[in-house]
Design an enzyme around this catalytic site. Structure first.
Site, PDB file in Angstrom:
ATOM      1  N   HIS A 141     -12.490  27.125  46.123  1.00 28.77           N
ATOM      2  CA  HIS A 141     -13.277  27.143  47.254  1.00 28.77           C
ATOM      3  C   HIS A 141     -12.730  27.383  48.404  1.00 28.77           C
ATOM      4  O   HIS A 141     -11.359  27.079  48.609  1.00 28.77           O
ATOM      5  CB  HIS A 141     -14.114  25.735  47.193  1.00 28.77           C
ATOM      6  CG  HIS A 141     -15.189  25.443  48.251  1.00 28.77           C
ATOM      7  ND1 HIS A 141     -14.893  25.321  49.449  1.00 28.77           N
ATOM      8  CD2 HIS A 141     -16.569  25.710  48.362  1.00 28.77           C
ATOM      9  CE1 HIS A 141     -15.910  24.995  50.231  1.00 28.77           C
ATOM     10  NE2 HIS A 141     -17.009  25.298  49.275  1.00 28.77           N
ATOM     11  N   ASP A 218      -8.629  19.290  43.900  1.00 29.30           N
ATOM     12  CA  ASP A 218     -10.061  19.383  44.552  1.00 29.30           C
ATOM     13  C   ASP A 218     -11.148  18.832  43.560  1.00 29.30           C
ATOM     14  O   ASP A 218     -11.477  19.617  42.777  1.00 29.30           O
ATOM     15  CB  ASP A 218     -10.403  20.826  44.836  1.00 29.30           C
ATOM     16  CG  ASP A 218     -12.004  20.929  45.592  1.00 29.30           C
ATOM     17  OD1 ASP A 218     -12.474  19.835  45.417  1.00 29.30           O
ATOM     18  OD2 ASP A 218     -11.874  21.956  46.158  1.00 29.30           O
ATOM     19  N   GLN A 221     -16.412  18.932  42.575  1.00 26.21           N
ATOM     20  CA  GLN A 221     -17.341  19.232  41.662  1.00 26.21           C
ATOM     21  C   GLN A 221     -17.294  18.641  40.360  1.00 26.21           C
ATOM     22  O   GLN A 221     -18.081  18.755  39.574  1.00 26.21           O
ATOM     23  CB  GLN A 221     -17.286  20.686  41.470  1.00 26.21           C
ATOM     24  CG  GLN A 221     -17.893  21.687  42.532  1.00 26.21           C
ATOM     25  CD  GLN A 221     -19.230  21.303  43.058  1.00 26.21           C
ATOM     26  OE1 GLN A 221     -20.094  21.005  42.501  1.00 26.21           O
ATOM     27  NE2 GLN A 221     -19.681  22.085  44.212  1.00 26.21           N
ATOM     28  N   LYS A 244     -22.054  14.949  47.251  1.00 25.59           N
ATOM     29  CA  LYS A 244     -22.376  15.783  45.856  1.00 25.59           C
ATOM     30  C   LYS A 244     -22.485  14.578  44.593  1.00 25.59           C
ATOM     31  O   LYS A 244     -22.571  15.190  43.521  1.00 25.59           O
ATOM     32  CB  LYS A 244     -21.197  16.616  45.754  1.00 25.59           C
ATOM     33  CG  LYS A 244     -20.887  17.816  46.523  1.00 25.59           C
ATOM     34  CD  LYS A 244     -20.248  18.704  46.142  1.00 25.59           C
ATOM     35  CE  LYS A 244     -19.602  19.785  47.282  1.00 25.59           C
ATOM     36  NZ  LYS A 244     -20.523  20.672  47.690  1.00 25.59           N
ATOM     37  N   CYS A 382     -18.889  30.304  49.155  1.00 22.23           N
ATOM     38  CA  CYS A 382     -17.713  29.923  49.850  1.00 22.23           C
ATOM     39  C   CYS A 382     -16.479  29.964  48.870  1.00 22.23           C
ATOM     40  O   CYS A 382     -15.605  29.333  48.932  1.00 22.23           O
ATOM     41  CB  CYS A 382     -17.897  28.372  50.266  1.00 22.23           C
ATOM     42  SG  CYS A 382     -19.021  28.052  51.362  1.00 22.23           S
TER      43      CYS A 382
HETATM   44  N1  C6P Z   1     -19.329  23.403  47.750  1.00 20.36           N
HETATM   45  C1  C6P Z   1     -21.291  24.555  47.344  1.00 20.36           C
HETATM   46  O1  C6P Z   1     -22.459  24.917  47.519  1.00 20.36           O
HETATM   47  P1  C6P Z   1     -17.257  19.371  51.707  1.00 20.36           P
HETATM   48  O2  C6P Z   1     -18.324  20.470  52.434  1.00 20.36           O
HETATM   49  O3  C6P Z   1     -16.252  19.112  52.467  1.00 20.36           O
HETATM   50  O4  C6P Z   1     -18.159  18.240  51.123  1.00 20.36           O
HETATM   51  O5  C6P Z   1     -17.035  20.012  50.224  1.00 20.36           O
HETATM   52  C2  C6P Z   1     -16.546  21.395  50.298  1.00 20.36           C
HETATM   53  C3  C6P Z   1     -16.106  21.817  48.894  1.00 20.36           C
HETATM   54  C4  C6P Z   1     -14.683  21.695  48.220  1.00 20.36           C
HETATM   55  N2  C6P Z   1     -14.603  22.301  47.037  1.00 20.36           N
HETATM   56  C5  C6P Z   1     -15.509  22.512  46.091  1.00 20.36           C
HETATM   57  C6  C6P Z   1     -15.106  23.007  44.756  1.00 20.36           C
HETATM   58  C7  C6P Z   1     -16.816  22.615  46.485  1.00 20.36           C
HETATM   59  O6  C6P Z   1     -17.641  23.182  45.773  1.00 20.36           O
HETATM   60  C8  C6P Z   1     -17.093  22.280  47.852  1.00 20.36           C
HETATM   61  C9  C6P Z   1     -18.500  22.349  48.473  1.00 20.36           C
HETATM   62  C10 C6P Z   1     -20.566  23.622  48.190  1.00 20.36           C
HETATM   63  O7  C6P Z   1     -20.569  24.789  46.449  1.00 20.36           O
HETATM   64  C11 C6P Z   1     -20.848  23.928  49.701  1.00 20.36           C
HETATM   65  S1  C6P Z   1     -20.108  25.411  50.039  1.00 20.36           S
END
Ligand code: C6P
Length: 425
Positions: A141, A218, A221, A244, A382
């Site tokens: 991401h 990371d 997910q 999430k 993203c």
């Molecule tokens: N992905 C998606 O629709 P934040 O925004 O900091 O809570 O998470 C960022 C992030 C980091 N790593 C991974 C693997 C992610 O999937 C995400 C967030 C969302 O896929 C929003 S772009």
């Protein structure tokens, strides 16, 4: 203890899960699911972006503001003590949820993005030199690419990418090319938000250790969907977001190994993170507060604690099994749609499915599905390097969570077929 979400009296097999996972009770907990979208019953399939919140989480946040709202670690009056206790107990819940050594290795952040930036700036800026290598994957991401690009630019270090195979797995053959004596940190996504791939992070981290590199996972997910054990994985850092996993927005966690956190410089300066301040110099608070400058996201952290309680009450293994079953079902019927291309066929995968259908732009697909009440995401998610790899500018993505049903997936497939026939006329 048996919960009202579980109608089993003893251990069940995978086949029983669909019957025993009490989906009606679970859905009743989530008020936002019970509404219309464009005058059709809402089918919420954008859980990789953010999840809906159960009453149990909403109520805890609301009760906090009604009864215990005060700043933490500062007041010596009763409600401040109560707020501090609830906040620190949420930290312990987060530690237990990912099996961290203890709660001092849990730093509350705004989310995964801020957690990764914290490591990039507080560790990377001070420990990387020209020619050092930062190893990530092509599957990341943007949150696990951009901070490293910024730090590479500042330190003269080099960013390298482990490639993806056609099936959406990582190409770890000949990985010695990537893991070298110059590798200083390996930062890898646990589960892809586009391809669904669950990466073999434990093996990747072992390789990192062999070349003396530290590691970051990371877990944005993965943490919401299956059991994470940071000690078993062996990572130095692990990041995830509350929103999430049925928790509130504005809160996430960075787990870090204590010795490493203690050796690092602070990320931001301000209140909370100091021990003493003079005009000339200051000393830092103990870990984890050294990394929590300013008033933290108190209600959100407490809400995350409630989200963890909620997931634990149902059982993260139960949730995972249920989602695996839903995903298999979805893949099975999606694959039959004429002209569909599904991106990511990894054998070990989570509840995220990205696809395109011949002759239909993903943005049109998303808009047509919306008219049928279905919320999915269309775009690059993203993760533009993945789009480039698969030679597309965007995909449509459906992502499931514990409250989704087979009926909803049937409705998704029906609506995709209808859209494709209409737009191809
Ligand atoms: N992905 C998606 O629709 P934040 O925004 O900091 O809570 O998470 C960022 C992030 C980091 N790593 C991974 C693997 C992610 O999937 C995400 C967030 C969302 O896929 C929003 S772009």
């Amino acid at each position: 203890m048996e919960s009202r979400y579980d109608v089993r009296s003893s251990k069940t097999t995978i086949g029983d899960i669909m019957n025993t996972f009490n989906i009606d009770n679970i859905r009743q907990d989530f008020p936002a699911l019970n509404q219309l979208n464009r005058n059709r019953p809402l089918v919420y399939l954008d859980n990789a972006a953010t999840t809906q919140k159960p009453n149990q989480v909403i109520d805890v946040i609301s009760t906090f503001y009604r009864t215990s709202n005060a700043n933490v670690h500062r007041g010596i009056y009763e409600i401040s003590e109560r707020a501090t206790e609830a906040f620190e107990s949420a930290r312990q819940k987060a530690a237990d949820f990912i099996h961290a050594e203890d709660s001092s290795s849990i730093i509350f952040t705004r989310g995964t993005t801020e957690a990764i930036n914290l490591v990039a700036y507080a560790w990377g800026l001070h420990n990387l030199s020209p020619g050092d290598e930062i190893l990530v994957t092509e599957m990341e991401h943007h949150s696990n690419i951009i901070p490293w690009q910024l730090i590479a630019r500042k330190t003269g270090s080099i960013l390298r990418y482990i490639p993806i195979n056609e099936d959406g797995t990582l190409n770890l053959e000949n990985s010695d090319i990537f893991f070298t004596s110059k590798t200083k940190i390996v930062a890898v996504i646990h589960q892809s938000n586009v391809l669904g791939t669950i990466n073999p992070v434990k093996e990747i981290i072992q390789q990192a250790k062999q070349v003396g590199a530290i590691s970051l996972v990371d877990g944005a997910q993965s943490t919401p969907h299956f059991k994470v054990d940071v000690q078993e994985i062996g990572c130095d850092f692990f990041a995830f977001s509350g929103h999430k996993m049925v928790g509130p927005t504005g809160v996430g966690v960075l787990y870090g190994k204590r010795e490493l956190l203690e050796s690092m410089e602070p990320f931001q300066g301000g209140g909370e993170m100091i021990k003493s301040v003079t005009f000339e110099e200051s000393t830092w608070n103990d870990v984890p507060w050294k990394f929590e400058a300013g008033t933290p996201n108190i209600a959100q952290a407490i809400g995350l604690g409630a989200a963890i309680d909620y997931l634990n009450d149902i059982g993260i293994d139960q949730i995972h099994t249920y989602e695996q079953e839903l995903t298999e079902y979805a893949l099975d019927i999606l694959e039959k749609i004429p002209g569909i291309q599904i991106y990511g066929q990894a054998p070990n995968r989570g509840a995220v499915i990205s696809f395109n259908v011949d002759g239909v732009h993903p943005h049109d697909m998303v808009q047509f599905l919306d008219q049928d009440g279905i919320a999915v995401r269309g775009g690059h998610h993203c993760a533009q390097p993945i789009m480039k790899k698969f030679n597309v500018s965007a995909t449509t993505r459906a992502s499931f969570y514990l409250y989704n049903t087979r009926d909803e997936i049937d409705h998704l497939v029906e609506s995709i077929n209808k859209t494709a026939s209409f737009l191809r006329r």
